[in-house]
Scaffold this motif. Structure first.
Motif, mmCIF file in Angstrom:
data_model
loop_
_atom_site.group_PDB
_atom_site.id
_atom_site.type_symbol
_atom_site.label_atom_id
_atom_site.label_comp_id
_atom_site.label_asym_id
_atom_site.label_seq_id
_atom_site.Cartn_x
_atom_site.Cartn_y
_atom_site.Cartn_z
ATOM 1 N N ASN A 282 49.274 67.205 24.708
ATOM 2 C CA ASN A 282 48.809 65.931 25.257
ATOM 3 C C ASN A 282 49.858 64.827 25.075
ATOM 4 O OD1 ASN A 282 46.927 64.330 26.607
ATOM 5 N ND2 ASN A 282 45.951 63.646 24.717
ATOM 6 N N ASN B 298 50.654 62.080 30.590
ATOM 7 C CA ASN B 298 49.874 62.367 31.793
ATOM 8 C C ASN B 298 50.761 62.447 33.035
ATOM 9 O OD1 ASN B 298 47.345 62.435 30.481
ATOM 10 N ND2 ASN B 298 47.261 60.187 30.493
ATOM 11 N N GLU C 255 41.158 54.440 36.207
ATOM 12 C CA GLU C 255 41.262 54.162 34.775
ATOM 13 C C GLU C 255 40.960 52.701 34.486
ATOM 14 O OE1 GLU C 255 44.523 54.423 31.124
ATOM 15 O OE2 GLU C 255 45.105 54.934 33.170
ATOM 16 N N HIS D 219 31.982 58.261 25.607
ATOM 17 C CA HIS D 219 33.436 58.100 25.710
ATOM 18 C C HIS D 219 34.121 57.724 24.397
ATOM 19 C CE1 HIS D 219 32.236 57.888 29.950
ATOM 20 N NE2 HIS D 219 33.462 58.254 30.231
ATOM 21 N N GLY E 258 46.026 54.481 21.993
ATOM 22 C CA GLY E 258 46.106 55.654 22.853
ATOM 23 C C GLY E 258 44.808 55.907 23.595
ATOM 24 N N GLU E 259 44.217 57.065 23.395
ATOM 25 C CA GLU E 259 42.993 57.415 24.106
ATOM 26 C C GLU E 259 41.823 56.497 23.749
ATOM 27 O OE1 GLU E 259 42.179 61.502 23.348
ATOM 28 O OE2 GLU E 259 43.666 62.228 24.785
ATOM 29 N N ASP E 260 41.907 55.817 22.621
ATOM 30 C CA ASP E 260 40.851 54.894 22.193
ATOM 31 C C ASP E 260 41.136 53.457 22.627
ATOM 32 O OD1 ASP E 260 38.894 56.453 20.611
ATOM 33 O OD2 ASP E 260 40.651 56.955 19.407
ATOM 34 N N ARG E 261 42.036 53.266 23.596
ATOM 35 C CA ARG E 261 42.461 51.914 23.961
ATOM 36 C C ARG E 261 41.337 51.055 24.525
ATOM 37 N NH1 ARG E 261 44.552 55.654 27.104
ATOM 38 N NH2 ARG E 261 44.270 55.685 29.350
#
Length: 535
Positions: free
Chosen positions: A74, A77, A131, A161, A206-209
């Motif tokens: 990961n 993207n 997004e 989420h 990151g993914e928790d932005r």
């Protein structure tokens, strides 16, 4: 522009691809040309990439192995386009199963390459829009909860989420500005700082932005960032809550190069009660000016009071509030002496002082709101408490509280007079007549005996922008007039309208007019400059 890297061990193919089309015209920037998959992998780990165009067969690491590693770990993207010969088509098919967007047959045709770039551009734009919509919706759900508005569908969406296990805290993040003075208010600058903070927070998370967002309604003064923390973040990072927040502070400081302030609210059990944590941050903000400056303020350290020993000097505080309301300056001093004497006699601890101070501030804001319910009374209270602090005075000391109480009494007296409209008309006239001089809100405040912070608020309310931006706009418009109707040099015009620094004048002119002064003069003037009267 989208950043693309080209990866091929055959240098002539890589260089040929780079020269085959006008990448910039297609909306791309060739960020790097690399010779194998391992080199590309290291690049992707360090720098952002939107698109990777890679050969299949290369030494050290093949294009397929590169794609698999990036997806498995990961790392990015980024889209992948595989370069393939006919004999390697089976590899290309396998790459498609790993999320490769397309493949190109060697030798690459110009139109085929442009077609794929156009296709990915559309995919990228749609993906980014989706997004952004998702992040915006999550932010709206979180904001609703901060203000106590419970929406079951929104809560379910957030739980799907984001992980809110192990407790939730609201944290307000802001940059510490060099001055509390409205004269230094440049909204565009503050918004740029806010965007910088947000982008850095998002990158760290990151993914928790989606846990962080910027919204002016949450912080009209400091242009801060809202961060909804949960213990799951610390658990996943393998550290304690305190260590995670401290590490986040350090990373953000390094990334933005700003001096920061974190206000960490009360810990609550679930995201549905995060409004309680948000309310405690509002209380923390009111008390900051009465505390020694710190990087991170925790609710538990600053505001919480054990109920079994809470001491509120209510009667004495009510007497002080009455003296402030009536603007009885001598009585204010004696009531503060009585307050500190009572707190000492009753053995009031530090956190009990917070309780008494909170009661005082709440009552004062209520008085001011009754006189002007449109002004931001929290902002005024924070400004006055900060202004009443001077070097050599301990924050929260008797002398600090005395200065604050007297200045707040003057502020309440000013609200009762309600003379703001006439003053604003006079200030507007002075701007028109003396725009080239050093005009400041602080100077006008002293001249008209009005608190400069309150003056800044009512000015913004009437004119829809800060005093500084209004003055800047007036000066630039006058510069436009001189560009059209005189043959003065640009440096002279800058000085005439109040700018000693020509570079700063140029920046402001471009910001407001969208072009340089020279271009403005050339595009708007139809007659030779010699025909215009000079000064």
């Amino acid at each position: 522009m989208l950043k693309v890297i080209i990866v091929d061990d055959e240098q002539f193919i890589a260089q040929g691809l780079q020269a085959l089309i006008d990448w910039n015209a297609a909306g791309y920037e060739v960020a790097a040309v690399l010779s194998d998959g391992q080199e590309a992998l290291e690049y992707i780990k360090k720098l952002p990439v939107d698109l990777v165009i890679t050969d299949v067969m290369m030494p050290k690491m093949t294009g397929l192995e590169l794609l698999e590693t990036v997806r498995r770990e990961n790392l990015s993207n980024a889209g992948f386009v595989i370069l393939s010969g006919y004999s390697e088509f089976s590899y290309a098919q396998k790459a498609l199963r790993y999320g490769c967007i397309d493949y190109l047959l060697k030798p690459v045709e110009k139109q085929d390459l442009l077609s794929i770039l156009s296709k990915y551009n559309n995919i990228s734009q749609n993906s980014k829009m989706e997004e952004q919509y998702e992040l915006a919706y999550q932010a709206r759900c979180l904001i609703s909860l901060l203000f106590g508005k419970y929406d079951p569908h929104g809560v379910d969406y957030l739980h799907k989420h984001l992980d809110f296990s192990d407790g939730v805290r609201y944290i307000e993040i802001s940059a510490c500005h060099s001055s509390d003075n409205e004269d230094d208010d440049d909204e565009n600058h503050f918004r740029m700082v806010q965007r910088d903070l947000y982008q850095s927070c998002a990158q760290i998370l990151g993914e928790d932005r989606s846990r962080c967002f910027c919204d002016a309604s949450l912080d009209r003064v400091g242009y801060g960032i809202a961060f909804v923390y949960s213990g799951a973040l610390a658990r996943n990072a393998g550290c304690s809550e305190t260590q995670y927040i401290q590490d986040f502070y350090k990373k953000l400081g390094v990334s933005t190069q700003h001096e920061l302030r974190f206000l960490v609210g009360k810990k609550v059990d679930d995201i549905t009660t995060v409004s309680e944590s948000y309310d405690t941050v509002c209380g923390l903000k009111n008390l900051c000016a009465f505390r020694q400056p710190k990087s991170i303020y925790y609710y538990e350290e600053e505001l919480s009071v054990p109920q079994e020993r809470a001491v509120l000097c209510k009667d004495t505080l009510d007497q002080l509030i009455t003296a402030i309301e009536l603007n009885e300056q001598e009585r204010i001093g004696s009531e503060i002496d009585d307050l500190f004497a009572e707190m000492q006699q009753r053995g009031v601890h530090d956190k009990d002082i917070n309780l008494n101070l909170n009661y005082l501030l709440f009552r004062l804001m209520h008085l001011a709101s009754n006189l002007d319910n449109e002004a931001n009374q929290k902002e005024m209270l924070q400004f006055i408490s900060a202004q009443s602090f001077r070097e050599g005075i301990s924050r929260g000391s008797r002398q600090h509280l005395f200065r604050f109480a007297r200045e707040y009494a003057d502020y309440l007296s000013l609200l009762r007079k309600n003379i703001s409209i006439d003053i604003l008309d006079s200030i507007d006239k002075e701007i028109q007549e003396h725009y080239s001089e050093n005009l400041t809100l602080q100077g006008f405040g002293k001249k008209y005996y009005i608190n400069s912070a309150y003056l800044g608020q009512i000015f913004r309310k009437k004119y829809g922008q800060s005093f500084k931006n209004y003055l800047c706009s007036y000066r630039i418009n006058e510069a436009c007039r001189q560009l059209l109707y005189t043959n003065k040099q640009i440096g002279r015009i800058a000085e005439d309208v109040g700018y000693k620094d020509v570079d700063y004048f140029l920046c402001k002119f471009i910001e407001l007019k969208g072009c340089t002064p020279s271009h403005f003069r050339k595009s708007k003037t139809e007659k030779p400059h010699s025909e215009f009267p000079g000064k």
